[in-house]
Design a protein around this motif. Structure first.
Motif, PDB file in Angstrom:
ATOM      1  N   TYR A 589      41.323  42.991  42.419  1.00  0.00           N
ATOM      2  CA  TYR A 589      42.077  43.444  43.526  1.00  0.00           C
ATOM      3  C   TYR A 589      41.295  42.983  44.855  1.00  0.00           C
ATOM      4  CZ  TYR A 589      42.685  46.988  39.812  1.00  0.00           C
ATOM      5  OH  TYR A 589      42.975  47.947  38.609  1.00  0.00           O
ATOM      6  N   ARG A 590      42.217  42.740  45.760  1.00  0.00           N
ATOM      7  CA  ARG A 590      42.020  42.313  47.147  1.00  0.00           C
ATOM      8  C   ARG A 590      42.038  43.451  48.024  1.00  0.00           C
ATOM      9  NH1 ARG A 590      42.197  36.712  47.649  1.00  0.00           N
ATOM     10  NH2 ARG A 590      42.996  35.447  45.770  1.00  0.00           N
ATOM     11  N   LEU A 591      40.723  43.832  48.396  1.00  0.00           N
ATOM     12  CA  LEU A 591      40.412  45.049  49.424  1.00  0.00           C
ATOM     13  C   LEU A 591      39.927  44.605  50.658  1.00  0.00           C
ATOM     14  CD1 LEU A 591      38.848  47.155  46.733  1.00  0.00           C
ATOM     15  CD2 LEU A 591      41.410  47.224  47.143  1.00  0.00           C
ATOM     16  N   ASN A 592      40.190  45.427  51.538  1.00  0.00           N
ATOM     17  CA  ASN A 592      39.544  45.189  53.088  1.00  0.00           C
ATOM     18  C   ASN A 592      38.619  46.187  53.406  1.00  0.00           C
ATOM     19  OD1 ASN A 592      39.162  44.511  55.756  1.00  0.00           O
ATOM     20  ND2 ASN A 592      41.487  44.931  56.011  1.00  0.00           N
ATOM     21  N   VAL A 593      37.159  45.594  53.290  1.00  0.00           N
ATOM     22  CA  VAL A 593      36.313  46.140  53.547  1.00  0.00           C
ATOM     23  C   VAL A 593      35.483  45.847  54.931  1.00  0.00           C
ATOM     24  CG1 VAL A 593      33.814  46.780  52.482  1.00  0.00           C
ATOM     25  CG2 VAL A 593      35.731  46.455  51.002  1.00  0.00           C
ATOM     26  N   ARG A 594      35.443  46.813  55.767  1.00  0.00           N
ATOM     27  CA  ARG A 594      34.910  46.562  57.144  1.00  0.00           C
ATOM     28  C   ARG A 594      35.663  45.449  57.757  1.00  0.00           C
ATOM     29  NH1 ARG A 594      28.378  47.408  55.733  1.00  0.00           N
ATOM     30  NH2 ARG A 594      28.513  49.774  55.244  1.00  0.00           N
ATOM     31  N   GLY A 595      37.008  45.393  57.728  1.00  0.00           N
ATOM     32  CA  GLY A 595      37.762  44.277  58.532  1.00  0.00           C
ATOM     33  C   GLY A 595      37.575  42.962  57.603  1.00  0.00           C
ATOM     34  N   GLN A 596      37.047  42.912  56.380  1.00  0.00           N
ATOM     35  CA  GLN A 596      36.696  41.800  55.572  1.00  0.00           C
ATOM     36  C   GLN A 596      37.596  41.763  54.269  1.00  0.00           C
ATOM     37  OE1 GLN A 596      32.851  40.596  55.372  1.00  0.00           O
ATOM     38  NE2 GLN A 596      32.423  40.173  57.456  1.00  0.00           N
ATOM     39  N   ALA A 597      38.507  40.708  53.992  1.00  0.00           N
ATOM     40  CA  ALA A 597      39.003  40.560  52.847  1.00  0.00           C
ATOM     41  C   ALA A 597      37.958  40.298  51.667  1.00  0.00           C
ATOM     42  CB  ALA A 597      40.450  39.838  52.747  1.00  0.00           C
ATOM     43  N   ARG A 598      38.031  41.352  50.642  1.00  0.00           N
ATOM     44  CA  ARG A 598      37.011  41.074  49.500  1.00  0.00           C
ATOM     45  C   ARG A 598      37.886  40.965  48.234  1.00  0.00           C
ATOM     46  NH1 ARG A 598      32.739  38.889  51.486  1.00  0.00           N
ATOM     47  NH2 ARG A 598      31.517  39.484  49.870  1.00  0.00           N
ATOM     48  N   ILE A 599      37.202  40.419  47.310  1.00  0.00           N
ATOM     49  CA  ILE A 599      37.933  40.283  45.808  1.00  0.00           C
ATOM     50  C   ILE A 599      37.038  41.089  44.985  1.00  0.00           C
ATOM     51  CG2 ILE A 599      38.851  38.970  44.117  1.00  0.00           C
ATOM     52  CD1 ILE A 599      39.559  36.684  46.254  1.00  0.00           C
ATOM     53  N   TRP A 600      37.620  42.208  44.302  1.00  0.00           N
ATOM     54  CA  TRP A 600      36.743  42.642  43.206  1.00  0.00           C
ATOM     55  C   TRP A 600      37.265  42.420  42.034  1.00  0.00           C
ATOM     56  CZ3 TRP A 600      35.601  48.529  44.784  1.00  0.00           C
ATOM     57  CH2 TRP A 600      34.837  48.804  46.074  1.00  0.00           C
ATOM     58  N   ASP A 601      36.525  42.113  41.041  1.00  0.00           N
ATOM     59  CA  ASP A 601      36.405  41.987  39.548  1.00  0.00           C
ATOM     60  C   ASP A 601      36.558  43.165  38.824  1.00  0.00           C
ATOM     61  OD1 ASP A 601      37.106  41.137  37.119  1.00  0.00           O
ATOM     62  OD2 ASP A 601      35.288  39.749  36.915  1.00  0.00           O
ATOM     63  N   ALA A 602      37.177  44.154  38.408  1.00  0.00           N
ATOM     64  CA  ALA A 602      36.943  45.352  37.904  1.00  0.00           C
ATOM     65  C   ALA A 602      37.428  45.499  36.447  1.00  0.00           C
ATOM     66  CB  ALA A 602      37.992  46.484  38.773  1.00  0.00           C
ATOM     67  N   ARG A 603      36.712  46.194  35.780  1.00  0.00           N
ATOM     68  CA  ARG A 603      36.748  46.687  34.581  1.00  0.00           C
ATOM     69  C   ARG A 603      37.234  48.126  34.208  1.00  0.00           C
ATOM     70  NH1 ARG A 603      34.269  41.767  34.432  1.00  0.00           N
ATOM     71  NH2 ARG A 603      34.898  40.219  32.743  1.00  0.00           N
ATOM     72  N   LEU A 604      37.909  48.630  33.552  1.00  0.00           N
ATOM     73  CA  LEU A 604      38.330  49.817  33.395  1.00  0.00           C
ATOM     74  C   LEU A 604      38.250  50.295  31.849  1.00  0.00           C
ATOM     75  CD1 LEU A 604      41.497  50.219  35.718  1.00  0.00           C
ATOM     76  CD2 LEU A 604      39.027  50.486  36.219  1.00  0.00           C
ATOM     77  N   LEU A 605      37.564  51.172  31.427  1.00  0.00           N
ATOM     78  CA  LEU A 605      37.423  51.774  30.088  1.00  0.00           C
ATOM     79  C   LEU A 605      37.490  53.316  30.038  1.00  0.00           C
ATOM     80  CD1 LEU A 605      36.515  51.186  27.264  1.00  0.00           C
ATOM     81  CD2 LEU A 605      34.161  51.567  27.686  1.00  0.00           C
ATOM     82  N   HIS A 606      38.268  53.671  29.098  1.00  0.00           N
ATOM     83  CA  HIS A 606      38.403  55.146  28.709  1.00  0.00           C
ATOM     84  C   HIS A 606      37.479  55.809  28.014  1.00  0.00           C
ATOM     85  CE1 HIS A 606      41.053  58.415  26.591  1.00  0.00           C
ATOM     86  NE2 HIS A 606      39.965  58.997  27.788  1.00  0.00           N
ATOM     87  N   LEU A 607      36.579  56.800  28.526  1.00  0.00           N
ATOM     88  CA  LEU A 607      35.517  57.387  27.883  1.00  0.00           C
ATOM     89  C   LEU A 607      36.036  58.743  27.264  1.00  0.00           C
ATOM     90  CD1 LEU A 607      32.547  56.815  30.565  1.00  0.00           C
ATOM     91  CD2 LEU A 607      33.209  55.468  28.469  1.00  0.00           C
TER      92      LEU A 607
END
Length: 850
Positions: A589-607
């Motif tokens: 995901y490309r998110l804007n944090v404090r005015g800066q574009a950041r890229i998050w590598d996320a992993r989702l798991l159902h518990l």
């Protein structure tokens, strides 16, 4: 008309001779009518028949005409003639005087069939009227428009009850009666039946049946004969029989009635043709002298009766023979249903006519007898059942304790082992003797015995102190019952030792606390979300730092509040997919944090849901582990851009070298052509083709992707002009003429199109003489059309489709053209040869504006 004039010859010569005697000519119209299909004769002014044609002789035979005199009037006149067979004919005659003389021509038409049809219709109407008068049921006849043509007195009586006056049409009847009578008409000669539940005025609803028949006859419009029948009495009788039969079948009852004149009968079957007083098909006994087989239990004889019930059965037989009332209970062994108990009642009655009847009612009381036997066995087994229950309760792992008003009354083996003693040690003592000192301990709640509703359980969890000093946790419930020894209320406790589970829960809580500390200290962002609302339930410092906000603000936050509205919809969709798949889902995901574009590598798991320390199931959760990979992706992008730039540089260099090499090859070929004049034409053609390919590679130097079509046309055109020293005029038009540079060719199509253009321009210059060659470029929204016009003449019968593929000339063009999106045409327009090349997508592409 003369009564005694013989028939004359019908040929035209006789007619012509007759007219000649009167100084008259034979007109063509008169000749056609005389020799036509209609019977005709010629008469004088006094009405005497002078000549007849063949059609009249065929109709009447060799007889004399009889009838009244006919005078020329121009109107139809009716004749009744008798032929030589004695048959009467009804004829219509039209008399027309002939011009220039005193003669008249009479044309006849036979209406004998119509006369017979009218007579038959009159007879049929009379018969129908007589039949309707004799019919006791309401009957009527109507046409397709609903007009009432006939009806009898019964239908008139019915109409008087429905309407204030007799109707003329079916449209005047009430809607429900009209729908029943004027239903869909059957086919001619066929019959249709309809039923309806109707309510005459002042009467209950009646079940009416309509029988309709389509009549065929000599009427101008079809007619339908309808008869109504009141079926209410039959319906009521059938309904009563069905209700009685259903009641008997439901209650397991058989009923039969004997009448001396009609024999035995039972509901729904009518009377049996027998005079012997036997129960017949009823579920009662059958006389041994006249046994009759019947289905199920509807026939019983002496062989079926159990020996212990023979006396009752004989009493029943005697009552049937003497026609006296009685009641008998007996057991039979049926071949299909086994042992059955029956009760038969014989009643004697008398009808209003004075006839005596004998009714036999039989009831299957097997269930009652078996229930009575079961009750006896139940009473005998109550004592054994109590002991068995105690034995079963002794074998279970749950502690069972029964407490009355005097204290503990019974304990199973698990409870004795749990309390650390035998039943004599606890009998009569309150259960609070094993409770702790807590005043609200469940064992001290003595009001349960009076206030707890019977059958309702009170659940609790407490600590118990055994006689041997052990102290442990138990979970259980208390149930109030009314089955004590003296009939008073009791409390039954069911207890389960959960000491080990408590220890395991404590260890689980410690492990969970350790896991929480690990999650909090982990260098990656970790968050737990509720599976139903996707709100944040737990988040560590690393995840809060990635989000750019404190942990307190993020607890309970939705995906929109956590990731922003722009990315929330995509992330929410991925979370829901991960909840359904049950596998690890990886996303960036490309998110804007404090005015800066950041890229998050996320992993989702159902518990999946687990139990909390109290044993209650926890809600399902979603685990999200995220890492900031902005710097890694930037490094990867930089390496990729460098690789692409290096590749483009190498490609441009290769294209430049190919262009130089092709131009060198073209120069060598031109030198050979200068030394070898005999092959100069062939070599020049090859030089043009090589130059066209070189122009394409020259255009590819310094750019990538599709080549601009107009640049390719201009480059090839310039190469041909330089080779032949001739000018080619260019005209640009079309709806997109100002944006002609937007049309491009894919790399795979560029060289074939360039070679094709080179060949077409070369042919136009070589074969066009000294006249200038004109090139028209039409850039439209859907296609590009290139027209090359030169002076010349195509060979007679030239067909481009017949040109074979080859390595030169039009053969090369046909071999190179992409057939999916290019069309070539070569036509003669006056003194000019027009070559038209049409290109459309995907052979050409409308590129984005520069």
């Amino acid at each position: 008309m003369s009564p005694q004039l013989p028939l004359s010859s019908p040929d035209l010569d006789a007619l012509r001779a007759l007219l000649k005697t009167r100084a008259l000519a034979l007109p063509d119209l008169l000749a056609g009518l005389w020799d036509g299909p209609w019977p005709a004769f010629v008469m004088d002014a006094r009405g005497q028949v002078l000549l007849t044609n063949g059609r009249l002789q065929d109709l009447m035979g060799e007889v004399s005409l009889k009838g009244r005199r006919l005078l020329p009037s121009g109107k139809a006149q009716e004749l009744r003639l008798v032929d030589d067979q004695g048959r009467e004919h009804l004829l219509q005659a039209w008399v027309q005087p002939l011009d220039g003389g005193d003669l008249g021509l009479a044309l006849l038409q036979d209406h004998s069939t119509e006369l017979a049809a009218r007579e038959r219709a009159d007879r049929m109407q009379s018969e129908i009227d007589q039949w309707l008068d004799l019919c006791p049921l309401p009957a009527l006849m109507h046409d397709d428009q609903g007009l009432l043509l006939r009806f009898n007195g019964a239908f008139g009586t019915l109409c008087k009850r429905l309407l204030p006056q007799l109707p003329i049409s079916l449209q005047e009847l009430p809607p429900e009666w009209r729908a029943l009578i004027a239903g869909p008409a059957p086919e001619a000669g066929q019959e249709a039946t309809r039923n309806a539940l109707l309510a005459p005025p002042g009467d209950r609803r009646r079940w009416m049946r309509v029988r309709a028949r389509r009549l065929s006859g000599p009427w101008p419009r079809p007619r339908t004969l309808v008869m109504l029948e009141d079926r209410s009495a039959e319906q009521d009788l059938e309904l009563a029989q069905q209700q009685l039969q259903t009641l008997m079948d439901t209650a397991g009852v058989g009923l039969a009635t004997f009448q001396p004149e009609a024999g035995w009968s039972r509901p729904g079957t009518g009377a049996a043709p027998t005079t012997t007083p036997t129960p017949g098909p009823s579920p009662g006994p059958v006389d041994d002298a006249h046994p009759r087989p019947a289905p199920a239990l509807q026939g019983v004889n002496r062989e079926m009766v159990e020996p212990a019930s023979r006396a009752e059965y004989e009493k029943l037989q005697l009552a049937l023979k003497q026609q006296t009332p009685t009641v008998a209970r007996y057991a039979v062994r049926h071949p299909e249903h086994g042992l059955r108990w029956l009760m038969t009642r014989v009643e004697i009655g008398q009808l209003a006519s004075g006839q005596r009847t004998t009714s036999v009612l039989t009831v299957d009381i097997t269930d009652h007898q078996e229930a009575q036997a079961r009750n006896e066995l139940l009473q005998q087994s109550l004592a054994l059942q109590t002991e068995r229950e105690r034995a079963v309760l002794d074998s279970v792992l749950v502690g069972i304790v029964t407490v009355g008003r005097q204290g503990i009354e019974w304990m199973n083996r698990s409870a004795r082992r749990m309390f650390g003693g035998d039943l004599p040690e606890f009998a009569g003592q309150p259960i609070s003797s094993v409770a702790t000192d807590a005043p609200d301990h469940p064992f001290r709640q003595t009001h349960y015995l009076d206030d707890l509703p019977e059958g309702q359980a009170e659940t609790f969890e407490c600590r118990v102190v055994a006689r041997d000093g052990r102290e442990f946790w138990v979970v259980g419930n208390a149930v109030a019952t009314g089955g004590g020894i003296d009939g008073t209320r009791q409390l039954t406790y069911a207890l389960l030792d959960i000491e080990r589970r408590r220890q395991a829960e404590a260890q689980s809580q410690q492990a969970q606390a350790s896991l929480s500390r690990i999650i909090e200290a982990a260098p990656v962002g970790i968050s737990l979300h509720d599976a139903r609302t996707l709100q944040v339930q737990q988040i560590n410092q690393a995840a809060a730092a990635l989000a750019g906000r404190p942990e307190e603000e993020l607890l309970g936050a939705s995906p929109e509040a956590l990731f922003g509205i722009e990315q929330a919809q995509t992330i929410r969709s991925d979370m829901e997919f991960a909840l359904q798949s049950g596998e690890v889902l990886q996303r960036e995901y490309r998110l804007n944090v404090r005015g800066q574009a950041r890229i998050w590598d996320a992993r989702l798991l159902h518990l999946s849901g687990v139990q909390d320390p109290g044993g209650e199931p926890q809600a399902e959760q979603l685990l999200m582990v995220a890492t900031d990979v902005t710097q890694q992706r930037a490094q990867e992008a930089a390496r990729l851009e460098a690789a692409i730039a290096q590749r483009e540089l190498l490609v441009r260099e290769v294209h430049h070298r190919i262009k130089n090499n092709l131009q060198g090859v073209a120069g060598l070929l031109q030198q050979i052509a200068a030394r070898r004049p005999e092959v100069q034409g062939v070599i020049n053609e090859a030089v043009g083709q090589v130059q066209a390919i070189a122009q394409v590679y020259g255009l590819q130097v310094g750019m990538s992707g599709p080549l601009r079509l107009r640049k390719i046309v201009e480059a090839v055109m310039g190469s041909v002009q330089r080779m032949f020293g001739r000018e080619i005029q260019v005209e640009v038009g079309g709806a997109l003429a100002e944006q002609s540079h937007r049309w491009g060719l894919p790399e795979a199509e560029a060289i074939p199109i360039a070679l094709t253009l080179n060949e077409l321009f070369t042919n136009a210059v070589k074969h066009g003489g000294d006249a200038p060659v004109r090139c028209e470029l039409q850039f439209e929204a859907e296609q590009v059309v290139l027209r090359i016009v030169n002076t010349g003449q195509l060979p007679a019968g030239f067909d481009l489709a017949q040109v074979r593929g080859g390595v030169s000339g039009l053969g090369l063009v046909r071999a190179l053209l992409p057939r999916r999106s290019v069309l070539l045409g070569l036509t003669q327009e006056g003194q000019h040869v027009v070559c038209e090349l049409s290109l459309w997508p995907p052979g050409v592409q409308l590129l984005e504006a520069l």
